[in-house]
Write a protein that holds these residues in place. Sequence first.
Motif, short mmCIF file in Angstrom:
data_model
loop_
_atom_site.label_atom_id
_atom_site.label_comp_id
_atom_site.label_asym_id
_atom_site.label_seq_id
_atom_site.Cartn_x
_atom_site.Cartn_y
_atom_site.Cartn_z
N ARG A 83 15.08 2.06 25.00
CA ARG A 83 14.61 3.21 24.21
C ARG A 83 13.10 3.45 24.36
N LEU A 84 12.41 2.59 25.07
CA LEU A 84 10.94 2.60 25.04
C LEU A 84 10.30 3.89 25.57
N ASP A 85 11.02 4.63 26.39
CA ASP A 85 10.43 5.85 26.92
C ASP A 85 10.73 7.08 26.08
N GLU A 86 11.33 6.86 24.91
CA GLU A 86 11.61 8.00 24.02
C GLU A 86 10.35 8.43 23.29
N GLU A 87 10.33 9.73 23.00
CA GLU A 87 9.15 10.32 22.37
C GLU A 87 9.05 9.96 20.88
N VAL A 88 7.83 9.83 20.41
CA VAL A 88 7.56 9.60 18.99
C VAL A 88 6.70 10.75 18.47
N CYS A 89 7.12 11.40 17.42
CA CYS A 89 6.34 12.52 16.87
C CYS A 89 5.67 12.19 15.54
N THR A 90 6.43 11.52 14.67
CA THR A 90 5.87 11.20 13.35
C THR A 90 6.17 9.75 13.00
N ALA A 91 5.55 9.31 11.91
CA ALA A 91 5.81 7.94 11.45
C ALA A 91 5.91 7.92 9.93
N CYS A 92 6.60 6.88 9.44
CA CYS A 92 6.74 6.71 8.00
C CYS A 92 6.54 5.23 7.71
N GLY A 93 5.67 4.90 6.79
CA GLY A 93 5.44 3.51 6.44
C GLY A 93 5.89 3.25 5.01
N SER A 94 6.91 2.42 4.83
CA SER A 94 7.40 2.16 3.48
C SER A 94 8.30 0.93 3.45
N ASP A 95 8.27 0.23 2.33
CA ASP A 95 9.24 -0.85 2.11
C ASP A 95 10.36 -0.36 1.21
N LEU A 96 10.26 0.86 0.79
CA LEU A 96 11.24 1.42 -0.12
C LEU A 96 12.16 2.38 0.66
N MET A 97 13.37 1.91 0.94
CA MET A 97 14.27 2.71 1.77
C MET A 97 14.68 4.02 1.08
N SER A 98 14.67 4.01 -0.26
CA SER A 98 14.97 5.24 -1.01
C SER A 98 14.00 6.36 -0.62
N ASP A 99 12.73 6.00 -0.48
CA ASP A 99 11.73 7.00 -0.11
C ASP A 99 11.85 7.39 1.36
N VAL A 100 12.18 6.43 2.19
CA VAL A 100 12.37 6.73 3.61
C VAL A 100 13.48 7.77 3.76
#
Lengths: 119, 143
Positions: free
Chosen positions: A20-37
């Motif tokens: 999967r390493l050549d797949e594009e990344v557009c945004t990121a989310c940092g959280s330990d709370l999966m509800s918020d993710v």
Amino acid sequence: MTIRDLIPILDAKVLCGEERLDEEVCTACGSDLMSDVLAFVKEKCVLITGLTNVHVMRTAEMLDIHCVIFARGKIPGDEILEEAKEIGIAVLATEHTNYTTCGLLYQAGIKGSASRTGA
Amino acid sequence: MANNLFVDSYDVASGAFQTAGDASASIKRKLKQLGIDAVTLRRVAVASYEAELNLIIHSNGGNLIMEMSPEEVLLISKDVGPGIPDISKALEEGYSTASEEARDLGFGAGMGLPNMKRNADTFDIESQVGEGTTIKMGFTIKR
């Protein structure tokens, strides 16, 4: 930017999902709370977390997240990596904290998921 | 619905944290095989996972039912109690009655019902204390 480009930025190790390493990344989310993710994540997003349980992979699967980065030196157990392999998720691990990991990626041009999921 | 292509039902047990997501993953994979568009698929998957987690965290057990017709996906969560005393409160973001166990796993932030409502095109919830809760969510399929 691709998942592969994130590796030197974070001094990260690839734990699984080389294909999967050549797949594009557009945004990121940092959280330990999966509800918020579940409420905030957008497309082509990487998830940065310090939570190491199998629900991280399940949450990623539901949201079509193709890359999970475990921060602050956390290494997930085999059960979690097996789940990631089965679903097809690239898993990276970095020694940086959640905050620093997010900061480094933001500095590299990856913005956050600005709005909520849904219609 | 007489015109359904596909109907699927899953039992979800109270407290079954270990298998949380199994039903939703199965629903997602089946809908993908049936050729549903990626955006709708994600909305259904998120709502389904939230509903499944709610059954595990809050209910005495229930079912997650998925029906697909050419026009829409219908997702029904039906439990056998305990029922929600104040639905409008439960629909507020951040309001949660989840256990410590649920919170330790990264859930129970009080985003479940609002997130289901936001992802679905139609959302209907009925609850009777002592009887149970039924949630119906409709998702229009893009063509």
